[in-house]
Design a protein around this motif. Structure first.
Motif, PDB file in Angstrom:
ATOM      1  N   ILE A   2      32.128  17.818  67.120  1.00 33.34           N
ATOM      2  CA  ILE A   2      33.356  17.138  67.561  1.00 33.34           C
ATOM      3  C   ILE A   2      33.138  15.627  67.597  1.00 33.34           C
ATOM      4  N   GLU A   3      31.976  15.219  68.088  1.00 35.19           N
ATOM      5  CA  GLU A   3      31.697  13.774  68.147  1.00 35.19           C
ATOM      6  C   GLU A   3      31.642  13.172  66.733  1.00 35.19           C
ATOM      7  N   GLU A   4      31.116  13.899  65.788  1.00 39.88           N
ATOM      8  CA  GLU A   4      31.088  13.428  64.391  1.00 39.88           C
ATOM      9  C   GLU A   4      32.494  13.305  63.821  1.00 39.88           C
ATOM     10  N   ILE A   5      33.331  14.281  64.111  1.00 39.28           N
ATOM     11  CA  ILE A   5      34.723  14.224  63.653  1.00 39.28           C
ATOM     12  C   ILE A   5      35.414  13.013  64.270  1.00 39.28           C
ATOM     13  N   ARG A   6      35.213  12.816  65.563  1.00 39.59           N
ATOM     14  CA  ARG A   6      35.819  11.679  66.261  1.00 39.59           C
ATOM     15  C   ARG A   6      35.378  10.354  65.635  1.00 39.59           C
ATOM     16  N   LYS A   7      34.079  10.207  65.395  1.00 45.15           N
ATOM     17  CA  LYS A   7      33.566   8.969  64.793  1.00 45.15           C
ATOM     18  C   LYS A   7      34.155   8.748  63.400  1.00 45.15           C
ATOM     19  N   SER A  27      43.801  14.925  57.906  1.00 45.67           N
ATOM     20  CA  SER A  27      43.634  16.166  57.155  1.00 45.67           C
ATOM     21  C   SER A  27      42.924  15.914  55.827  1.00 45.67           C
ATOM     22  N   THR A  28      43.273  14.822  55.168  1.00 46.10           N
ATOM     23  CA  THR A  28      42.620  14.468  53.904  1.00 46.10           C
ATOM     24  C   THR A  28      41.131  14.234  54.102  1.00 46.10           C
ATOM     25  N   ILE A  29      40.781  13.480  55.138  1.00 47.79           N
ATOM     26  CA  ILE A  29      39.375  13.194  55.422  1.00 47.79           C
ATOM     27  C   ILE A  29      38.636  14.486  55.764  1.00 47.79           C
ATOM     28  N   LEU A  30      39.218  15.314  56.614  1.00 45.46           N
ATOM     29  CA  LEU A  30      38.574  16.575  56.999  1.00 45.46           C
ATOM     30  C   LEU A  30      38.395  17.497  55.793  1.00 45.46           C
ATOM     31  N   THR A  31      39.378  17.552  54.926  1.00 45.85           N
ATOM     32  CA  THR A  31      39.279  18.377  53.718  1.00 45.85           C
ATOM     33  C   THR A  31      38.140  17.887  52.830  1.00 45.85           C
ATOM     34  N   LYS A  32      38.063  16.572  52.628  1.00 40.65           N
ATOM     35  CA  LYS A  32      36.993  16.010  51.795  1.00 40.65           C
ATOM     36  C   LYS A  32      35.613  16.253  52.396  1.00 40.65           C
ATOM     37  N   GLU A  33      35.542  16.350  53.725  1.00 40.27           N
ATOM     38  CA  GLU A  33      34.269  16.593  54.410  1.00 40.27           C
ATOM     39  C   GLU A  33      33.961  18.086  54.535  1.00 40.27           C
ATOM     40  N   GLY A  34      34.908  18.932  54.118  1.00 37.45           N
ATOM     41  CA  GLY A  34      34.707  20.373  54.195  1.00 37.45           C
ATOM     42  C   GLY A  34      34.811  20.931  55.603  1.00 37.45           C
ATOM     43  N   PRO A  98      51.757  26.409  61.570  1.00 37.96           N
ATOM     44  CA  PRO A  98      50.833  25.835  60.583  1.00 37.96           C
ATOM     45  C   PRO A  98      51.601  25.344  59.357  1.00 37.96           C
ATOM     46  N   ILE A  99      51.132  24.258  58.800  1.00 41.76           N
ATOM     47  CA  ILE A  99      51.680  23.763  57.539  1.00 41.76           C
ATOM     48  C   ILE A  99      50.525  23.583  56.563  1.00 41.76           C
ATOM     49  N   ASN A 100      50.847  23.643  55.311  1.00 39.90           N
ATOM     50  CA  ASN A 100      49.843  23.432  54.265  1.00 39.90           C
ATOM     51  C   ASN A 100      50.315  22.308  53.364  1.00 39.90           C
ATOM     52  N   TRP A 101      49.403  21.421  53.070  1.00 35.83           N
ATOM     53  CA  TRP A 101      49.712  20.355  52.132  1.00 35.83           C
ATOM     54  C   TRP A 101      48.453  19.954  51.397  1.00 35.83           C
ATOM     55  N   GLU A 102      48.646  19.352  50.280  1.00 35.40           N
ATOM     56  CA  GLU A 102      47.529  18.872  49.476  1.00 35.40           C
ATOM     57  C   GLU A 102      46.975  17.597  50.102  1.00 35.40           C
ATOM     58  N   PRO A 103      45.677  17.360  49.957  1.00 34.65           N
ATOM     59  CA  PRO A 103      45.119  16.083  50.431  1.00 34.65           C
ATOM     60  C   PRO A 103      45.790  14.912  49.716  1.00 34.65           C
ATOM     61  N   LEU A 104      45.828  13.789  50.382  1.00 40.29           N
ATOM     62  CA  LEU A 104      46.373  12.576  49.773  1.00 40.29           C
ATOM     63  C   LEU A 104      45.504  12.148  48.596  1.00 40.29           C
ATOM     64  N   THR A 105      46.116  11.517  47.630  1.00 42.15           N
ATOM     65  CA  THR A 105      45.329  10.942  46.541  1.00 42.15           C
ATOM     66  C   THR A 105      44.556   9.751  47.101  1.00 42.15           C
ATOM     67  N   ALA A 106      43.529   9.339  46.408  1.00 40.62           N
ATOM     68  CA  ALA A 106      42.738   8.184  46.849  1.00 40.62           C
ATOM     69  C   ALA A 106      43.614   6.943  46.971  1.00 40.62           C
ATOM     70  N   GLU A 107      44.558   6.781  46.050  1.00 37.63           N
ATOM     71  CA  GLU A 107      45.449   5.614  46.063  1.00 37.63           C
ATOM     72  C   GLU A 107      46.360   5.626  47.288  1.00 37.63           C
ATOM     73  N   THR A 108      46.933   6.783  47.580  1.00 33.03           N
ATOM     74  CA  THR A 108      47.827   6.884  48.732  1.00 33.03           C
ATOM     75  C   THR A 108      47.057   6.694  50.030  1.00 33.03           C
ATOM     76  N   LEU A 109      45.872   7.277  50.119  1.00 29.56           N
ATOM     77  CA  LEU A 109      45.041   7.085  51.309  1.00 29.56           C
ATOM     78  C   LEU A 109      44.727   5.604  51.502  1.00 29.56           C
ATOM     79  N   PHE A 110      44.410   4.923  50.442  1.00 29.61           N
ATOM     80  CA  PHE A 110      44.127   3.487  50.505  1.00 29.61           C
ATOM     81  C   PHE A 110      45.336   2.714  51.030  1.00 29.61           C
TER      82      PHE A 110
END
Length: 120
Positions: A2-7, A27-34, A98-110
């Motif tokens: 949890i502390e790692e997720i928070r950081k 959600s995008t960050i968590l998905t990329k981190e698995g 619950p909802i499902n969505w695709e992770p943001l693209t790198a451009e949109t996240l930026f």
């Protein structure tokens, strides 16, 4: 864990987004981190105040990710912020689906995490 997720997620708290955008970023960050998580859409009730619609993320073991609750309920320290255990806040009631969505693209996240400065 949890502390790692928070950081990992706290750095995005300054993004100029509301609950939908911030939840998409997290959600995008968590998905990329698995990291297993579940984005949610519904409502939050605290005392007599109700926020609807509202987006947040559920994690295992009653943990929740919500960086925008204080945006709507005020800056009171009794209102949780970030990554927290919902059981620690018994006066707070999340209800949603619950909802499902695709992770943001790198451009949109930026774009969503660019610093925002207001000039008058």
């Amino acid at each position: 864990m949890i502390e790692e997720i928070r950081k990992r997620l706290d750095v995005y708290d300054s993004s100029p987004t509301e609950c939908d955008g911030m939840t998409r970023i997290c959600s995008t960050i968590l998905t990329k981190e698995g990291i297993k998580h579940q984005p949610m859409l519904g409502s939050v009730v605290y005392q007599e105040k109700k926020i609807e619609p509202h987006f947040w993320i559920n994690l295992a073991n009653n943990y929740c990710i919500d960086y925008r609750l204080r945006m709507w309920l005020g800056k009171d320290s009794k209102i949780p912020h970030g990554v927290f255990n919902v059981k620690d806040f018994p006066r707070l009631k999340y209800q949603g689906n619950p909802i499902n969505w695709e992770p943001l693209t790198a451009e949109t996240l930026f774009i969503l995490t660019l610093p925002f400065t207001m000039t008058v």
